[in-house]
Design a protein around this motif. Structure first.
Motif, short mmCIF file in Angstrom:
data_model
loop_
_atom_site.label_atom_id
_atom_site.label_comp_id
_atom_site.label_asym_id
_atom_site.label_seq_id
_atom_site.Cartn_x
_atom_site.Cartn_y
_atom_site.Cartn_z
N PHE A 1 -2.55 -10.46 6.74
CA PHE A 1 -3.72 -10.52 5.80
C PHE A 1 -5.13 -9.98 6.77
O PHE A 1 -5.38 -10.87 7.84
N ASP A 2 -5.68 -8.78 6.12
CA ASP A 2 -6.95 -8.66 6.75
C ASP A 2 -7.94 -8.02 5.58
O ASP A 2 -7.84 -7.15 4.94
N GLY A 3 -9.00 -8.72 5.50
CA GLY A 3 -10.07 -8.46 4.60
C GLY A 3 -10.91 -7.47 4.87
O GLY A 3 -11.99 -7.29 4.17
N ALA A 4 -10.42 -6.28 5.59
CA ALA A 4 -11.38 -5.13 5.92
C ALA A 4 -11.56 -4.58 4.39
O ALA A 4 -10.67 -4.31 3.53
N HIS A 5 -12.74 -3.88 4.22
CA HIS A 5 -12.94 -3.66 2.86
C HIS A 5 -14.03 -2.50 2.95
O HIS A 5 -14.73 -2.15 1.85
N ASN A 6 -14.49 -2.09 4.32
CA ASN A 6 -15.35 -0.54 4.11
C ASN A 6 -14.76 -0.01 5.19
O ASN A 6 -14.15 -0.44 6.11
N PRO A 7 -15.29 1.25 5.30
CA PRO A 7 -14.60 2.14 6.38
C PRO A 7 -14.81 2.01 7.69
O PRO A 7 -13.76 1.94 8.68
N SER B 1 -14.87 -1.43 9.00
CA SER B 1 -14.07 -2.51 9.15
C SER B 1 -12.55 -2.01 9.05
O SER B 1 -11.50 -2.56 9.68
N ILE B 2 -12.21 -1.08 8.29
CA ILE B 2 -10.66 -0.55 8.32
C ILE B 2 -10.50 0.15 9.42
O ILE B 2 -9.53 0.23 9.98
N GLN B 3 -11.23 0.98 10.08
CA GLN B 3 -11.33 1.53 11.44
C GLN B 3 -10.78 0.65 12.44
O GLN B 3 -10.02 0.81 13.22
N ASP C 1 -16.73 -0.22 -5.85
CA ASP C 1 -18.01 0.15 -5.44
C ASP C 1 -17.96 0.44 -3.89
O ASP C 1 -19.01 0.85 -3.10
N LYS C 2 -16.79 0.44 -3.34
CA LYS C 2 -16.44 0.71 -1.85
C LYS C 2 -16.39 2.40 -1.71
O LYS C 2 -15.92 2.97 -3.01
N ASP C 3 -16.23 2.79 -0.54
CA ASP C 3 -16.02 4.07 -0.24
C ASP C 3 -14.38 4.23 -0.12
O ASP C 3 -13.75 4.43 0.83
N VAL C 4 -13.63 4.37 -1.50
CA VAL C 4 -12.34 4.35 -1.49
C VAL C 4 -11.53 5.44 -0.84
O VAL C 4 -10.79 5.25 -0.02
N GLN C 5 -12.16 6.49 -0.99
CA GLN C 5 -11.44 7.73 -0.37
C GLN C 5 -11.27 7.72 1.11
O GLN C 5 -10.35 7.94 1.68
N SER C 6 -12.51 7.31 1.92
CA SER C 6 -12.45 7.16 3.06
C SER C 6 -11.73 6.04 3.64
O SER C 6 -10.76 6.33 4.47
N ILE C 7 -11.39 4.89 2.94
CA ILE C 7 -10.80 4.04 3.45
C ILE C 7 -9.22 4.29 3.30
O ILE C 7 -8.32 4.06 4.28
#
Length: 418
Positions: A302-308, A310-312, A336-342
């Motif tokens: 499990f990883d709660g990363a939710h923006n570019p 933290s996803i990086q 409301d997140k930057d879904v495409q970048s994620i």
């Protein structure tokens, strides 16, 4: 919605709004009615985009290793509202929550606060009653106008700045930094992570205006790898702590660890504690945090990363620890997140994608995420629990990510599994 919060609201007929409403007027008025419980606490205050929870957990580990009892208020929840308020790892009980909500009802606070403000007040009351030595408070959103920003801390900590909550905080890193820097208080020291010069300047200016001693990663303290462990060095205090080994994986967690050690030096001064290298080592080694590259079952994380940003960090950790594994992602995201970048970042390392709906009014539909994804192997999954119950082959790693709310939902449904 905070799981089980409505249970107490309905039981004690305490109404609050399920919205975000920046500003301190409402909570300050409520705390005045309650006799200012927040002023009875020894606080470390955390704000920032990513790294708050991890840095807080390192501080908790070090503090408890030095014999301090530690309360913490974090968000969002892991399973339900109780685990957001803890002392020495034990969540607030249902009886204690009932007693505090009865107190709020009798004080006439119904209808005067938002959900998060209400829970913040509950946390302050609980800690003031239980009297842990140290209380670690994580800001909910931003900092300057966040309901937690009524405390006078021993030290303030801001690990990182990235784009988030742009509707409320602005659409530039500097505007977001101004909100986060708002947790600095007059004459109270602060610690910040590595930042670009223009963002760092915002914190330097705030520190000068408030006479804050500011300690910056890379300038006043650093962490480096040495023979399978890490070495912390602080040029201000002229100290070194070596042989640091942590369970929280990823290079970014090394920096969070170093911020925690630096912040704890200020705590040690407050409590007149002698820093003990072996206790720091133990505190670092035992620090854990749900939802931060957390192994919940064999080959399932499990990883709660939710923006570019933290996803990086998640992608970098995967490349470091699982370079030859097949990576399967279960993803749920808020709209409301930057879904495409994620998605683009995850697609660098992902071999298969499963998209799930989140039971949250801010969530993006799995079908919409599916259409935005460029992955070749992608699916919509109606029951994300299957990801945990289906066998995982030895060369495969499954990772649930994209939202802490998704992680919370799955935990609630799988209490007998994880």
């Amino acid at each position: 919605m905070i799981p089980l919060l409505n249970l107490y609201k309905e039981r004690w007929q305490v109404e609050s709004e399920q919205i975000i409403k920046p500003g301190l007027a409402a909570i300050e008025s409520a705390l005045t009615l309650l006799g200012h419980p927040e002023k009875q606490l020894n606080v470390v205050h955390f704000a920032g985009t990513n790294g708050k929870g991890s840095t807080l957990s390192f501080v908790e580990g070090i503090a408890r290793a030095h014999g301090l009892s530690v309360g913490k208020f974090m968000s969002p929840c892991v399973v339900d509202v109780h685990d957001q308020i803890q002392i020495d790892g034990e969540p607030i009980s249902t009886d204690q929550m009932d007693r505090l909500f009865q107190h709020l009802a009798e004080a006439g606070l119904s209808g005067k606060l938002t959900d998060f403000e209400l829970l913040t007040v509950v946390a302050f009351l609980y800690f003031a009653d239980q009297k842990p030595d140290l209380v670690l408070i994580e800001a909910g959103m931003g900092g300057r106008e966040d309901s937690t920003n009524v405390v006078i801390p021993i030290v303030s900590v801001v690990p990182s700045i990235a784009l988030e909550h742009t509707k409320f905080l602005g659409d530039t890193l500097t505007s977001i930094a101004r909100h986060k820097a708002g947790i600095f208080k007059d004459n109270c020291p602060a610690v910040i992570g590595e930042m670009t010069n223009n963002v760092k300047d915002i914190f330097v200016q705030e520190a000068k205006a408030k006479n804050v001693a500011l300690y910056c990663y890379g300038q006043h303290f650093t962490v480096t790898k040495t023979n399978g462990s890490e070495l912390y060095e602080n040029t201000v205090y002229e100290v070194k702590f070596g042989n640091l080994q942590r369970q929280l994986l990823g290079a970014h967690q090394g920096q969070n660890m170093s911020l925690a050690i630096t912040a704890f030096m200020e705590v040690a001064k407050k409590f007149q504690l002698e820093l003990d290298e072996s206790k720091i080592q133990f505190g670092i080694k035992t620090a854990v945090l749900a939802g931060r590259f957390e192994q919940v079952l064999p080959n399932i994380y499990f990883d709660g990363a939710h923006n570019p940003a933290s996803i990086q960090s998640l992608v970098s950790t995967i490349k470091e620890h699982f370079p030859k594994k097949r990576i399967e992602f279960l993803v749920g995201l808020l709209a409301d997140k930057d879904v495409q970048s994620i998605l683009k970042l995850l697609e660098e390392v992902g071999d298969a994608f499963y998209f799930a709906d989140i039971q949250n009014e801010r969530a993006m539909k799995a079908s919409v995420i599916f259409e935005l994804s460029q992955a070749k192997n992608k699916y919509i999954i109606n029951d994300p629990v299957k990801i945990l119950t289906e066998p995982v082959k030895g060369d495969t790693v499954r990772i649930v990510t994209g939202s802490l709310y998704l992680l919370s939902e799955i935990r609630q449904k799988c209490k007998n599994i994880i």
